[in-house]
Motif scaffolding. Structure first.
Motif, PDB file in Angstrom:
ATOM      1  N   THR A  27      -3.220   5.192  10.863  1.00  0.00           N
ATOM      2  CA  THR A  27      -3.737   5.861  12.042  1.00  0.00           C
ATOM      3  C   THR A  27      -2.572   6.440  12.825  1.00  0.00           C
ATOM      4  N   SER A  28      -2.859   7.431  13.654  1.00  0.00           N
ATOM      5  CA  SER A  28      -1.799   7.967  14.515  1.00  0.00           C
ATOM      6  C   SER A  28      -1.566   7.056  15.720  1.00  0.00           C
ATOM      7  N   ILE A  29      -2.480   6.138  15.966  1.00  0.00           N
ATOM      8  CA  ILE A  29      -2.333   5.192  17.075  1.00  0.00           C
ATOM      9  C   ILE A  29      -1.250   4.185  16.708  1.00  0.00           C
ATOM     10  N   LYS A  30      -0.255   4.098  17.553  1.00  0.00           N
ATOM     11  CA  LYS A  30       0.834   3.154  17.313  1.00  0.00           C
ATOM     12  C   LYS A  30       0.345   1.757  17.676  1.00  0.00           C
ATOM     13  N   TYR A  31       0.672   0.800  16.840  1.00  0.00           N
ATOM     14  CA  TYR A  31       0.327  -0.583  17.137  1.00  0.00           C
ATOM     15  C   TYR A  31       1.474  -1.467  16.693  1.00  0.00           C
ATOM     16  N   ASP A  32       1.513  -2.646  17.253  1.00  0.00           N
ATOM     17  CA  ASP A  32       2.574  -3.611  16.960  1.00  0.00           C
ATOM     18  C   ASP A  32       1.914  -4.809  16.270  1.00  0.00           C
ATOM     19  N   LEU A  33       2.338  -5.095  15.051  1.00  0.00           N
ATOM     20  CA  LEU A  33       1.738  -6.209  14.313  1.00  0.00           C
ATOM     21  C   LEU A  33       1.937  -7.540  15.021  1.00  0.00           C
ATOM     22  N   ASN A  34       3.022  -7.692  15.760  1.00  0.00           N
ATOM     23  CA  ASN A  34       3.234  -8.935  16.510  1.00  0.00           C
ATOM     24  C   ASN A  34       2.173  -9.113  17.590  1.00  0.00           C
ATOM     25  N   ILE A  35       1.775  -8.025  18.223  1.00  0.00           N
ATOM     26  CA  ILE A  35       0.723  -8.111  19.243  1.00  0.00           C
ATOM     27  C   ILE A  35      -0.625  -8.403  18.585  1.00  0.00           C
ATOM     28  N   ILE A  36      -0.897  -7.760  17.463  1.00  0.00           N
ATOM     29  CA  ILE A  36      -2.140  -8.052  16.747  1.00  0.00           C
ATOM     30  C   ILE A  36      -2.160  -9.518  16.320  1.00  0.00           C
ATOM     31  N   CYS A 105     -12.985   4.232  15.494  1.00  0.00           N
ATOM     32  CA  CYS A 105     -12.926   5.688  15.527  1.00  0.00           C
ATOM     33  C   CYS A 105     -11.665   6.093  16.278  1.00  0.00           C
ATOM     34  N   GLU A 106     -10.702   6.592  15.529  1.00  0.00           N
ATOM     35  CA  GLU A 106      -9.420   6.964  16.114  1.00  0.00           C
ATOM     36  C   GLU A 106      -9.587   7.982  17.244  1.00  0.00           C
ATOM     37  N   ASP A 107     -10.397   9.014  17.028  1.00  0.00           N
ATOM     38  CA  ASP A 107     -10.597  10.053  18.048  1.00  0.00           C
ATOM     39  C   ASP A 107     -11.184   9.480  19.334  1.00  0.00           C
ATOM     40  N   LYS A 108     -12.139   8.574  19.191  1.00  0.00           N
ATOM     41  CA  LYS A 108     -12.797   7.980  20.361  1.00  0.00           C
ATOM     42  C   LYS A 108     -11.823   7.079  21.126  1.00  0.00           C
ATOM     43  N   ILE A 109     -11.001   6.349  20.417  1.00  0.00           N
ATOM     44  CA  ILE A 109     -10.001   5.498  21.073  1.00  0.00           C
ATOM     45  C   ILE A 109      -9.044   6.362  21.890  1.00  0.00           C
ATOM     46  N   ILE A 110      -8.618   7.469  21.311  1.00  0.00           N
ATOM     47  CA  ILE A 110      -7.686   8.367  22.003  1.00  0.00           C
ATOM     48  C   ILE A 110      -8.352   8.967  23.247  1.00  0.00           C
ATOM     49  N   SER A 111      -9.597   9.432  23.124  1.00  0.00           N
ATOM     50  CA  SER A 111     -10.268  10.038  24.283  1.00  0.00           C
ATOM     51  C   SER A 111     -10.562   9.001  25.369  1.00  0.00           C
ATOM     52  N   GLN A 112     -10.924   7.789  24.972  1.00  0.00           N
ATOM     53  CA  GLN A 112     -11.169   6.732  25.970  1.00  0.00           C
ATOM     54  C   GLN A 112      -9.877   6.323  26.658  1.00  0.00           C
ATOM     55  N   ALA A 113      -8.790   6.295  25.936  1.00  0.00           N
ATOM     56  CA  ALA A 113      -7.502   5.956  26.548  1.00  0.00           C
ATOM     57  C   ALA A 113      -7.174   6.957  27.649  1.00  0.00           C
ATOM     58  N   VAL A 114      -7.400   8.234  27.371  1.00  0.00           N
ATOM     59  CA  VAL A 114      -7.165   9.272  28.386  1.00  0.00           C
ATOM     60  C   VAL A 114      -8.113   9.055  29.563  1.00  0.00           C
ATOM     61  N   TYR A 116      -9.614   6.349  30.617  1.00  0.00           N
ATOM     62  CA  TYR A 116      -9.342   5.130  31.376  1.00  0.00           C
ATOM     63  C   TYR A 116      -7.908   5.036  31.882  1.00  0.00           C
ATOM     64  N   GLY A 117      -7.077   6.022  31.550  1.00  0.00           N
ATOM     65  CA  GLY A 117      -5.684   6.011  31.989  1.00  0.00           C
ATOM     66  C   GLY A 117      -4.845   4.955  31.309  1.00  0.00           C
ATOM     67  N   LEU A 118      -5.130   4.694  30.035  1.00  0.00           N
ATOM     68  CA  LEU A 118      -4.400   3.693  29.261  1.00  0.00           C
ATOM     69  C   LEU A 118      -3.621   4.365  28.141  1.00  0.00           C
ATOM     70  N   TRP A 119      -2.665   3.646  27.596  1.00  0.00           N
ATOM     71  CA  TRP A 119      -2.047   4.080  26.354  1.00  0.00           C
ATOM     72  C   TRP A 119      -3.081   3.891  25.263  1.00  0.00           C
ATOM     73  N   GLU A 120      -2.980   4.695  24.224  1.00  0.00           N
ATOM     74  CA  GLU A 120      -3.882   4.560  23.078  1.00  0.00           C
ATOM     75  C   GLU A 120      -3.777   3.162  22.475  1.00  0.00           C
ATOM     76  N   GLU A 121      -2.560   2.660  22.399  1.00  0.00           N
ATOM     77  CA  GLU A 121      -2.325   1.341  21.830  1.00  0.00           C
ATOM     78  C   GLU A 121      -3.072   0.260  22.626  1.00  0.00           C
ATOM     79  N   LYS A 122      -3.005   0.360  23.942  1.00  0.00           N
ATOM     80  CA  LYS A 122      -3.663  -0.626  24.794  1.00  0.00           C
ATOM     81  C   LYS A 122      -5.181  -0.576  24.627  1.00  0.00           C
ATOM     82  N   GLU A 123      -5.736   0.615  24.539  1.00  0.00           N
ATOM     83  CA  GLU A 123      -7.172   0.760  24.324  1.00  0.00           C
ATOM     84  C   GLU A 123      -7.564   0.147  22.976  1.00  0.00           C
TER      85      GLU A 123
END
Length: 163
Positions: A27-36, A105-114, A116-123
């Motif tokens: 995915t284009s959404i950056k994530y950290d495996l340590n956080i997961i 849904c990658e697109d929905k996560i990105i649009s919701q992040a915008v 809600y004013g969050l980073w995509e990763e946080k969403e």
């Protein structure tokens, strides 16, 4: 990519396997495996439901999730995530079997992040927590269920919080 979250119970030869998960596609959404890993660990410590089987994490586009939402929930819209658990009785399956899938849904996560004013990763992390609770039989369809699930979700998020 396969990952398992293990913890050591004090005996060097006695590692206990908790969640095993596989991220099926990129995915284009950056994530950290340590956080997961931390999310899974916190849930394991706070939810008294056996979690030793495999969970797939899948990212799809809007068209695919809309199709799945229609097929499985009879809803004709794009959603952020769908949670699937494949067994009602986990006593009859092997530890290496896929018991659950989370379809994001990658697109929905990105649009919701915008929105809600969050980073995509946080969403993504917030949705991951929420979805894992769903596959562990938590729900929010009525007030009583919401009063159980929401405080647990909030508590997990507070332990995970990233700036």
């Amino acid at each position: 990519l396969k990952y398992s979250i293990d913890w050591w119970n004090g005996n060097r030869n006695n590692w206990i396997i908790m969640f095993k998960y596989e991220i099926i596609n990129e995915t284009s959404i950056k994530y950290d495996l340590n956080i997961i890993d931390n999310i899974f660990s916190i849930i394991d410590k706070n939810v008294d439901i056996c979690q030793k089987w495999i969970l797939n994490i899948v990212f799809v586009d809007q068209n695919h999730i809309k199709e799945l939402n229609g097929q499985y929930r009879q809803k004709d819209n794009v959603t952020d995530v769908l949670s699937f658990h494949y067994y009602d009785d986990f006593s009859l399956i092997w530890e290496e079997e896929i018991a659950w899938e989370l379809i994001f849904c990658e697109d929905k996560i990105i649009s919701q992040a915008v929105e809600y004013g969050l980073w995509e990763e946080k969403e993504f992390y917030k949705l991951l927590i929420h979805s894992i609770l769903h596959i562990l039989w938590y729900d929010h369809e009525n007030d009583e269920d919401y009063q159980i699930m929401q405080p647990l979700e909030d508590m997990i998020w507070k332990e995970v919080i990233i700036e």
